[in-house]
Design a protein around this motif. Structure first.
Motif, PDB file in Angstrom:
ATOM      1  N   ILE A 131       0.886  -1.104  -0.016  1.00  0.00           N
ATOM      2  CA  ILE A 131      -0.105  -0.013   0.075  1.00  0.00           C
ATOM      3  C   ILE A 131       0.840   1.091  -0.054  1.00  0.00           C
ATOM      4  CG2 ILE A 131      -1.707   1.412   1.462  1.00  0.00           C
ATOM      5  CD1 ILE A 131      -2.892  -1.241   2.334  1.00  0.00           C
ATOM      6  N   ILE A 132       2.023   1.194   0.742  1.00  0.00           N
ATOM      7  CA  ILE A 132       2.777   2.339   0.714  1.00  0.00           C
ATOM      8  C   ILE A 132       3.569   2.474  -0.206  1.00  0.00           C
ATOM      9  CG2 ILE A 132       5.229   3.275   1.938  1.00  0.00           C
ATOM     10  CD1 ILE A 132       3.983   1.928   4.382  1.00  0.00           C
ATOM     11  N   LEU A 133       4.228   1.554  -1.013  1.00  0.00           N
ATOM     12  CA  LEU A 133       5.057   1.366  -2.325  1.00  0.00           C
ATOM     13  C   LEU A 133       4.245   1.737  -3.311  1.00  0.00           C
ATOM     14  CD1 LEU A 133       6.965  -1.758  -1.895  1.00  0.00           C
ATOM     15  CD2 LEU A 133       7.872   0.815  -1.706  1.00  0.00           C
ATOM     16  N   THR A 134       2.892   1.895  -3.389  1.00  0.00           N
ATOM     17  CA  THR A 134       1.911   1.982  -4.753  1.00  0.00           C
ATOM     18  C   THR A 134       1.608   3.548  -4.520  1.00  0.00           C
ATOM     19  OG1 THR A 134      -0.026   1.776  -3.308  1.00  0.00           O
ATOM     20  CG2 THR A 134       0.613  -0.236  -4.628  1.00  0.00           C
ATOM     21  N   GLY A 135       1.965   4.280  -3.372  1.00  0.00           N
ATOM     22  CA  GLY A 135       1.757   5.684  -3.420  1.00  0.00           C
ATOM     23  C   GLY A 135       0.233   5.909  -3.001  1.00  0.00           C
ATOM     24  N   THR A 136      -0.307   5.129  -2.579  1.00  0.00           N
ATOM     25  CA  THR A 136      -1.771   5.240  -2.186  1.00  0.00           C
ATOM     26  C   THR A 136      -1.826   6.463  -1.133  1.00  0.00           C
ATOM     27  OG1 THR A 136      -2.030   3.026  -1.958  1.00  0.00           O
ATOM     28  CG2 THR A 136      -3.639   4.539  -0.582  1.00  0.00           C
ATOM     29  N   ASN A 137      -2.708   7.519  -1.317  1.00  0.00           N
ATOM     30  CA  ASN A 137      -2.746   8.913  -0.697  1.00  0.00           C
ATOM     31  C   ASN A 137      -3.314   8.719   0.653  1.00  0.00           C
ATOM     32  OD1 ASN A 137      -3.313   9.197  -3.948  1.00  0.00           O
ATOM     33  ND2 ASN A 137      -2.656  11.061  -3.176  1.00  0.00           N
ATOM     34  N   GLU A 138      -4.465   7.782   0.730  1.00  0.00           N
ATOM     35  CA  GLU A 138      -5.004   7.939   2.098  1.00  0.00           C
ATOM     36  C   GLU A 138      -5.399   6.548   2.566  1.00  0.00           C
ATOM     37  OE1 GLU A 138      -7.673  11.165   4.196  1.00  0.00           O
ATOM     38  OE2 GLU A 138      -8.818   9.938   2.646  1.00  0.00           O
ATOM     39  N   LEU A 139      -5.470   6.111   3.759  1.00  0.00           N
ATOM     40  CA  LEU A 139      -5.816   4.708   4.542  1.00  0.00           C
ATOM     41  C   LEU A 139      -6.720   5.305   5.526  1.00  0.00           C
ATOM     42  CD1 LEU A 139      -6.133   1.935   4.983  1.00  0.00           C
ATOM     43  CD2 LEU A 139      -3.990   2.108   6.136  1.00  0.00           C
ATOM     44  N   THR A 140      -8.262   5.044   5.353  1.00  0.00           N
ATOM     45  CA  THR A 140      -9.227   5.260   6.251  1.00  0.00           C
ATOM     46  C   THR A 140      -9.505   4.041   7.251  1.00  0.00           C
ATOM     47  OG1 THR A 140     -10.082   7.050   4.806  1.00  0.00           O
ATOM     48  CG2 THR A 140     -11.410   6.357   6.556  1.00  0.00           C
ATOM     49  N   LEU A 141      -9.378   4.245   8.478  1.00  0.00           N
ATOM     50  CA  LEU A 141      -9.737   3.225   9.326  1.00  0.00           C
ATOM     51  C   LEU A 141     -10.755   3.636  10.354  1.00  0.00           C
ATOM     52  CD1 LEU A 141      -6.059   2.516  10.324  1.00  0.00           C
ATOM     53  CD2 LEU A 141      -7.362   0.903   8.739  1.00  0.00           C
ATOM     54  N   SER A 142     -11.671   2.580  10.395  1.00  0.00           N
ATOM     55  CA  SER A 142     -12.735   2.712  11.567  1.00  0.00           C
ATOM     56  C   SER A 142     -12.386   2.484  12.884  1.00  0.00           C
ATOM     57  CB  SER A 142     -13.717   1.535  11.104  1.00  0.00           C
ATOM     58  OG  SER A 142     -14.283   2.188   9.775  1.00  0.00           O
ATOM     59  N   CYS A 143     -12.779   3.459  13.596  1.00  0.00           N
ATOM     60  CA  CYS A 143     -12.585   3.195  15.118  1.00  0.00           C
ATOM     61  C   CYS A 143     -13.587   3.894  15.703  1.00  0.00           C
ATOM     62  CB  CYS A 143     -11.466   4.076  15.479  1.00  0.00           C
ATOM     63  SG  CYS A 143     -10.994   4.005  17.029  1.00  0.00           S
ATOM     64  N   HIS A 144     -14.290   2.849  16.600  1.00  0.00           N
ATOM     65  CA  HIS A 144     -15.848   3.517  17.297  1.00  0.00           C
ATOM     66  C   HIS A 144     -15.544   3.259  18.769  1.00  0.00           C
ATOM     67  CE1 HIS A 144     -16.835   3.799  13.325  1.00  0.00           C
ATOM     68  NE2 HIS A 144     -17.152   2.257  12.857  1.00  0.00           N
TER      69      HIS A 144
END
Length: 334
Positions: A131-144
């Motif tokens: 995911i880092i190496l692809t240059g993904t802009n954002e990783l959104t994680l759920s936390c409730h």
């Protein structure tokens, strides 16, 4: 491209029709104008109480995956027109073993903003690196929830210690690979039971170098729990948001919080443009529209979805969007 800046600019333009006209012109010129949301798998490894996946009936009637061989065809048809591609839109994308291929294809087609929305529980060390190496802009994680008990109560089958470990690993590998991406965004759905824990957000999550925090009062979307904050809790909610606004500002964290429409009583101020740019793709899309991804073109796709007709109608019609109107109402503090 900073997609949040684009949203802020859009909000400053008061005329829905002016924004809609701009989107239509981009479409006519063959330019990027879509926000594409893809569920490669309509399954989930969790059973979060506020989500429709918490009910056995929903799980039984809604499932399936997009075959891996369709990924390249979906990308060919849609990604050249995308300003944004998000993998994960209600279901859990990491339940599809090849979900990262979609990210790689989005990068190949030079999509300006690429993101993943996940509960994070299935993401492996190797996948973090990819995911880092692809240059993904954002990783959104759920936390409730911000304690083990609350987190695991609402996010059934998840482990709080695994969530914290994931945050640590992401930052560790970003440092090792000399990358500032992906930015980490935390989505927190606030309700009667987890409101007070937000006071401790910076103590618990602050050390893990997140870039964005979205706080959204719970919506009734068919889950087994939908207890919104009470009228007596609204003052506490506003107090917490104000405190977080200050703390986020100190840490250069973007805060997205529904502060002006807590009870979801107002119309989405960007209703028309949201409807025009939003494009959802899931395991049943091709069957519902009666086409094969292998043989369809973008022009064919827009005809099947009647995109132009819908946009023209919206110029003269204030009909409610098929997307939940209130969900788009939040204030952006940067």
């Amino acid at each position: 491209m900073n997609f949040y800046k684009l949203i802020s600019i859009s909000r400053k333009i008061k005329s829905d029709n002016l924004k809609l006209f701009g989107v239509y012109i981009l479409h006519i010129l063959g330019k990027r104008h879509l926000s594409i949301r893809i569920d490669p798998s309509f399954n989930c490894n969790l059973s979060c109480r506020m989500c429709y996946f918490s009910t056995p009936e929903y799980r039984q009637n809604n499932n399936g995956i997009i075959p891996e061989q369709d990924f390249e065809h979906i990308a060919r048809v849609l990604f050249p027109k995308a300003l944004q591609v998000y993998i994960g839109c209600g279901a859990e994308p990491t339940t599809h073993r090849k979900y990262i291929k979609l990210i790689e294809l989005a990068k190949q087609y030079k999509v300006p903003h690429i993101g993943i929305v996940s509960n994070g529980q299935l993401i492996t060390d190797d996948q973090i690196k990819r995911i880092i190496l692809t240059g993904t802009n954002e990783l959104t994680l759920s936390c409730h929830g911000l304690t083990k008990d609350t987190f695991e109560y609402f996010m059934r089958n998840a482990r709080f210690d695994q969530f914290i470990s994931l945050l640590k690993k992401i930052n560790k590998y970003k440092k090792e690979l000399n990358s500032s991406r992906p930015e980490i965004r935390i989505n927190y759905t606030v309700n009667q039971k987890n409101l007070s824990e937000l006071r401790n957000f910076m103590d618990i999550i602050g050390p893990h170098h997140i870039s964005s925090l979205q706080i959204r009062p719970v919506l009734n979307i068919g889950g087994s729990y939908s207890e919104s904050i009470t009228d007596s809790q609204i003052s506490e909610y506003n107090e917490i948001i104000n405190c977080l606004k200050n703390e986020c500002s100190k840490r250069n964290i973007r805060l997205l919080a529904n502060k002006t429409d807590i009870k979801y009583q107002k119309k989405n101020s960007n209703k028309k443009v949201t409807e025009a740019v939003y494009c959802y793709i899931g395991p049943k899309t091709a069957n519902k529209l009666n086409f094969d991804w292998k043989s369809i073109s973008f022009t064919d796709f827009t005809k099947k979805t009647q995109w132009s007709k819908k946009v023209v109608k919206m110029f003269f019609n204030d009909k409610q969007s098929s997307i939940n109107e209130a969900a788009g109402n939040y204030d952006v503090f940067e």
